[in-house]
Design an enzyme around this catalytic site. Sequence first.
Site, PDB file in Angstrom:
ATOM      1  N   GLY B  39       0.832  -1.201   0.000  1.00  0.00           N
ATOM      2  CA  GLY B  39       0.000   0.000   0.000  1.00  0.00           C
ATOM      3  C   GLY B  39       0.863   1.245   0.000  1.00  0.00           C
ATOM      4  CG  LEU B  42      -2.187  10.167   3.167  1.00  0.00           C
ATOM      5  CD1 LEU B  42      -3.116  10.945   4.081  1.00  0.00           C
ATOM      6  CD2 LEU B  42      -1.026  11.041   2.737  1.00  0.00           C
ATOM      7  CG  HIS B 265     -19.073  11.363   4.971  1.00  0.00           C
ATOM      8  ND1 HIS B 265     -19.782  12.494   4.664  1.00  0.00           N
ATOM      9  CD2 HIS B 265     -17.844  11.778   5.372  1.00  0.00           C
ATOM     10  CE1 HIS B 265     -18.998  13.556   4.871  1.00  0.00           C
ATOM     11  NE2 HIS B 265     -17.829  13.140   5.295  1.00  0.00           N
ATOM     12  NE  ARG B 329     -16.977  12.687   8.797  1.00  0.00           N
ATOM     13  CZ  ARG B 329     -15.823  12.496   8.205  1.00  0.00           C
ATOM     14  NH1 ARG B 329     -15.314  11.289   8.164  1.00  0.00           N
ATOM     15  NH2 ARG B 329     -15.197  13.493   7.650  1.00  0.00           N
ATOM     16  NE  ARG B 434     -12.015   8.571   9.426  1.00  0.00           N
ATOM     17  CZ  ARG B 434     -12.155   9.670   8.682  1.00  0.00           C
ATOM     18  NH1 ARG B 434     -11.710  10.832   9.100  1.00  0.00           N
ATOM     19  NH2 ARG B 434     -12.761   9.601   7.520  1.00  0.00           N
ATOM     20  CG  LEU B 440      -6.505  12.938   5.475  1.00  0.00           C
ATOM     21  CD1 LEU B 440      -6.625  14.316   4.834  1.00  0.00           C
ATOM     22  CD2 LEU B 440      -6.186  11.900   4.404  1.00  0.00           C
TER      23      LEU B 440
HETATM   24  C1  LIG Z   1     -13.732  10.483  -0.534  1.00  0.00           C
HETATM   25  C2  LIG Z   1     -12.977  10.452   0.762  1.00  0.00           C
HETATM   26  C3  LIG Z   1     -12.714  11.643   1.437  1.00  0.00           C
HETATM   27  C4  LIG Z   1     -12.017  11.640   2.636  1.00  0.00           C
HETATM   28  N1  LIG Z   1     -11.746  12.826   3.265  1.00  0.00           N
HETATM   29  C5  LIG Z   1     -10.997  12.816   4.402  1.00  0.00           C
HETATM   30  C6  LIG Z   1     -10.613  14.034   5.027  1.00  0.00           C
HETATM   31  O1  LIG Z   1     -10.939  15.135   4.573  1.00  0.00           O
HETATM   32  N2  LIG Z   1      -9.864  13.976   6.141  1.00  0.00           N
HETATM   33  C7  LIG Z   1      -9.455  12.790   6.678  1.00  0.00           C
HETATM   34  O2  LIG Z   1      -8.750  12.808   7.664  1.00  0.00           O
HETATM   35  N3  LIG Z   1      -9.792  11.632   6.091  1.00  0.00           N
HETATM   36  C8  LIG Z   1     -10.560  11.612   4.971  1.00  0.00           C
HETATM   37  N4  LIG Z   1     -10.890  10.417   4.387  1.00  0.00           N
HETATM   38  C9  LIG Z   1     -10.357   9.176   4.938  1.00  0.00           C
HETATM   39  C10 LIG Z   1      -8.920   9.003   4.515  1.00  0.00           C
HETATM   40  O3  LIG Z   1      -8.726   9.530   3.225  1.00  0.00           O
HETATM   41  C11 LIG Z   1      -8.494   7.549   4.473  1.00  0.00           C
HETATM   42  O4  LIG Z   1      -8.897   6.900   5.621  1.00  0.00           O
HETATM   43  C12 LIG Z   1      -6.993   7.443   4.397  1.00  0.00           C
HETATM   44  O5  LIG Z   1      -6.498   8.254   3.375  1.00  0.00           O
HETATM   45  C13 LIG Z   1      -6.556   6.031   4.195  1.00  0.00           C
HETATM   46  O6  LIG Z   1      -5.179   5.999   3.948  1.00  0.00           O
HETATM   47  P1  LIG Z   1      -4.413   4.629   3.867  1.00  0.00           P
HETATM   48  O7  LIG Z   1      -3.005   4.963   3.563  1.00  0.00           O
HETATM   49  O8  LIG Z   1      -4.682   3.837   5.089  1.00  0.00           O
HETATM   50  O9  LIG Z   1      -5.093   3.829   2.670  1.00  0.00           O
HETATM   51  P2  LIG Z   1      -5.284   4.215   1.077  1.00  0.00           P
HETATM   52  O10 LIG Z   1      -4.928   5.611   0.786  1.00  0.00           O
HETATM   53  O11 LIG Z   1      -6.633   3.735   0.721  1.00  0.00           O
HETATM   54  O12 LIG Z   1      -4.215   3.336   0.379  1.00  0.00           O
HETATM   55  C14 LIG Z   1      -4.338   1.969   0.221  1.00  0.00           C
HETATM   56  C15 LIG Z   1      -3.144   1.496  -0.549  1.00  0.00           C
HETATM   57  O13 LIG Z   1      -3.101   0.082  -0.503  1.00  0.00           O
HETATM   58  C16 LIG Z   1      -2.949  -0.462  -1.784  1.00  0.00           C
HETATM   59  N5  LIG Z   1      -3.622  -1.751  -1.780  1.00  0.00           N
HETATM   60  C17 LIG Z   1      -4.866  -2.044  -1.327  1.00  0.00           C
HETATM   61  N6  LIG Z   1      -5.098  -3.353  -1.439  1.00  0.00           N
HETATM   62  C18 LIG Z   1      -3.982  -3.909  -1.964  1.00  0.00           C
HETATM   63  C19 LIG Z   1      -3.604  -5.224  -2.304  1.00  0.00           C
HETATM   64  N7  LIG Z   1      -4.411  -6.257  -2.095  1.00  0.00           N
HETATM   65  N8  LIG Z   1      -2.376  -5.410  -2.851  1.00  0.00           N
HETATM   66  C20 LIG Z   1      -1.528  -4.367  -3.060  1.00  0.00           C
HETATM   67  N9  LIG Z   1      -1.827  -3.114  -2.715  1.00  0.00           N
HETATM   68  C21 LIG Z   1      -3.044  -2.881  -2.181  1.00  0.00           C
HETATM   69  C22 LIG Z   1      -3.541   0.549  -2.731  1.00  0.00           C
HETATM   70  O14 LIG Z   1      -2.946   0.407  -3.989  1.00  0.00           O
HETATM   71  C23 LIG Z   1      -3.149   1.850  -2.039  1.00  0.00           C
HETATM   72  O15 LIG Z   1      -1.855   2.218  -2.423  1.00  0.00           O
HETATM   73  C24 LIG Z   1     -11.595  10.419   3.191  1.00  0.00           C
HETATM   74  C25 LIG Z   1     -11.865   9.228   2.522  1.00  0.00           C
HETATM   75  C26 LIG Z   1     -12.560   9.235   1.327  1.00  0.00           C
HETATM   76  C27 LIG Z   1     -12.853   7.943   0.655  1.00  0.00           C
END
Ligand SMILES: Cc1cc2nc3c(=O)[nH]c(=O)nc-3n(C[C@H](O)[C@H](O)[C@H](O)COP(=O)(O)OP(=O)(O)OC[C@H]3O[C@@H](n4cnc5c(N)ncnc54)[C@H](O)[C@@H]3O)c2cc1C
Lengths: 248, 636
Positions: B39, B42, B265, B329, B434, B440
């Site tokens: 992944g 962030l 949401h 929310r 949350r 983020l």
């Molecule tokens: C539309 C939207 C708006 C949001 N707005 C906010 C906000 O304003 N403020 C806030 O704090 N949060 C917000 N959130 C929540 C927040 O964006 C997410 O919870 C957070 O960014 C998740 O980050 P992450 O790194 O955990 O996962 P992600 O960013 O989802 O990354 C997942 C990664 O894992 C990889 N991956 C997944 N499965 C596999 C697999 N099987 N094999 C290989 N790679 C894989 C993907 O390629 C990706 O790179 C929002 C969410 C959404 C959907």
Amino acid sequence: MDLNLFVWRQKRPDEKGAMERYEAEDISPDMSFLEMLDVVNEELIKRGMEPIAFDHDCREGICGMCSQVINGIPHGPREKTTACQLHMRNFKDGDTIYIEPFRAKAFPVIKDLIIDRSALDRIIQAGGYISAHTGGVPDANTILIPKEDADTAMDAAECIGCGACVAACPNGSAMLFTAAKVSHLAVLPQGKIEAARRVCVMTEAMLKEGFGNCGNHYECQAACPKGIKVKFIAKLNREYIKAQIGIK
Amino acid sequence: MLDGKCPSGPIHEKWDRRKQELKLVSPANKRRYKIIVVGTGLAGASAAATLGELGCNVEAFCYQDSPRRGHSIAAQGGINAAKNYPNDGDSIFRLFYDTVKGGDFRAREANVYRLAMISNSIIDQCVAQGVPFARDYAGYLDNRSFGGAQVSRTFYARGQTGQQLLLGAYAALMRQVRAGSVKLYPRTEMLDLVIVDGEAKGITVRDLVSGDIKCHAADAVCLCTGGYTNVFYLSTNAMGSNVTAVYRAYKKGAFFANPCFTQIHPTCIPVSGEHQSKLTLMSESLRNDGRVWVPKNKGDERPPSEIAEPERDYYLERKYPAFGNLAPRDIASRAAKEVCDEGRGVGPGGYGVYLDFEDAIKRLGENTIRERYGNLFEMYERITGEDAYKQPMRIYPAPHYAMGGLWVDYNLQSNIQGLFVLGEANFSDHGANRLGASALMQGLADGYFIISYTIADYLALTKPGSVNTGHAEFRRSIEDVNASIKKLLSINGRRTVNEFHRKLGRIMWEYVGMSRNEDGLKKALAVIPELRAEFWENVTVTGSGEELNQELEKAGRVADFLEFAELMARDAFYRNESCGGHFRVEHQMPDGEAKRDDEDFCYVAAWEFKGINKEPELHKEPLSFEDVKPAVRSYK
Ligand SMILES: Cc1cc2nc3c(=O)[nH]c(=O)nc-3n(C[C@H](O)[C@H](O)[C@H](O)COP(=O)(O)OP(=O)(O)OC[C@H]3O[C@@H](n4cnc5c(N)ncnc54)[C@H](O)[C@@H]3O)c2cc1C
Ligand code: SF4
Ligand code: FES
């Protein structure tokens, strides 16, 4: 509405592709363009045929994954709109639509509408960053940034890395993409320190990847779904000249 | 009894104490360790960049064509930090308090406090990287408010905060790729976790272009694979967001914690028809200036402009005067469902409420509103064809975020040694709900500032390179993955993968969605296995395994959702209380608010896999609250 589609089908990178004809029936104006393709694909699968492969992920115009040329225009007819955000109300019953992958020397086709855009990542790898270590940085408000500069940086930073600018350019240049990153960082005080080196290595990487030169056609700006302006290309050129003659 | 292994001492000293206790790996030795990061959102990008910078050998994987496209990119609203720049009474303690309370007392206090402490460093880090946060006219950083808070602590970059933060982390990652410390594997999907002698030592992946199944061995594995709300089919997540990576780790013994804690949401664009493939969020920040209302009268189909002030019900302002439109929310979502169920919803189908900017435009001018939310209004127009400067937006709740995830201890290590879980993929910090702008923050806290310390403690006791892919466990993993792919391709049934996914989504939305009850959950527990059985008999997957095959990718993900959905329903069934986003209609206050049962349910439910079609085993991690007294969560 019912539509006539001509879609680029190509099984593998080394195989020759061709346009094939499909019918899209009963399409609602509220569908997105990709949802229309979903409908076509479901039909194909049910008939035991291979669905059309296309890249997509967020479907909200921000990940930069979708990469289709629609009726000759990267991302389609609506300005500042990615293919995934284009809705079918922009078309009418009986329309014929041509769908192809982004085409450029540096973007080989992998399958159908899917291309290899990793060259853009390599341009960033060359130096599209500020070399800040994790930790050990000053309090955020010790770096003051005039609002206009922050806004300009943001205007450039909105680039989603889709590559439509490359596909639109007669020379297949990645100038708008590169300029957006160079400009975003060069207008910020944090980014100025490495600005000269950055513009040189990124430009070099761009040429090495097989992207063409900028011929000031400005097709890139017209195709860019995020409204990135060609003024950033001028900014890149200024940064480049400054770097060449050693002005800080 | 599960133990989160939190450090002792006063809450504000815990993280420092832990850092003192943790073993270090010397810089010269770091080079000998290999770490897999799955992944590059962030959490993953920040972790891979930081670990690479410290000298480890990192392999980073994502399924998109570039690490810059992880779904973090879609986050709009902002990121919290306890900087207290506006001088409005914020502090680390208040951010901690708000998060624990917002999570309805189902999160681990020590984790949340650490998160609040680190929040400030995140903003510093991102600014140093060149993230163009919004500024005021004097050049200082600007803030806005988000739901569940009475202070202004949210930093933002127009409506694209997640994009800018991810591009910052991506840039840091690319710098390490350049330096040779990180090797990238885009268009690669993790399909299995490999465990050798009880410790996580690698993964099995499919190259999504060639179809090759390959193994990667390492000294430790970090899963940063995001959330699983696509179990509802329609959600605000990306099309490829999945449960596969964490679910397959669960099947290898990692505990899954609180799977039923999902967030709906309140402000998304309503469903427009059968064809809908995903739902689009309209950032919660809009609730700073938009007012939520529905007509007072049922079935009022007049256009909004013809409904006079006294005929409107600004129900959030009416019911929650202290927080008004910024109620948390879960509360705002349920309130919207309630008014729509009463027949007062608006728009086609009656499942929508208005989010109205008329007053804000009068007060601040259209330009200010455009500056704050222009890109959201544009997005709304593209999707609906309506101009929200002229008429109110229509919004409705949609599945959005997974508070649940793999169980981790304070060090972000799962019950499997050597397996670390970061970001939305773990369960750790948000309890049962949350607060906005804190995901983020959590992803970046985990990736930039926590994992490098805690993983070192594990590595220090591990001999580098002790296992390679020649080990029998890797061969077995490849065989298993190949067998399941072969099976999917050989069914040749009559229904498409999407049809199954859509059907599963309907079941989950109906019975395991915004409000849940015993009968509904029993029903879900009965019909999910039936649907799963039908899938394995009647699904059709075109093409072959030895090529780029998007139907096959989807089929694998939906197969996992079909198992995971049952776990989620079971967890919701056993949690016989209401808390945060988990609303059991049997347990509510006279005024309809969630009624917690701290006597019986003040614990983390961590499930252990026991086999398909077998009941998983429940392990409990009791939660204790020493610094924030559990109270009835009130936003009135
Ligand atoms: C539309 C939207 C708006 C949001 N707005 C906010 C906000 O304003 N403020 C806030 O704090 N949060 C917000 N959130 C929540 C927040 O964006 C997410 O919870 C957070 O960014 C998740 O980050 P992450 O790194 O955990 O996962 P992600 O960013 O989802 O990354 C997942 C990664 O894992 C990889 N991956 C997944 N499965 C596999 C697999 N099987 N094999 C290989 N790679 C894989 C993907 O390629 C990706 O790179 C929002 C969410 C959404 C959907
Ligand atoms: S400049 Fe525009 S067209 Fe080019 S990659 Fe960036 S967003 Fe896409
Ligand atoms: S699918 Fe993400 S921008 Fe189109």
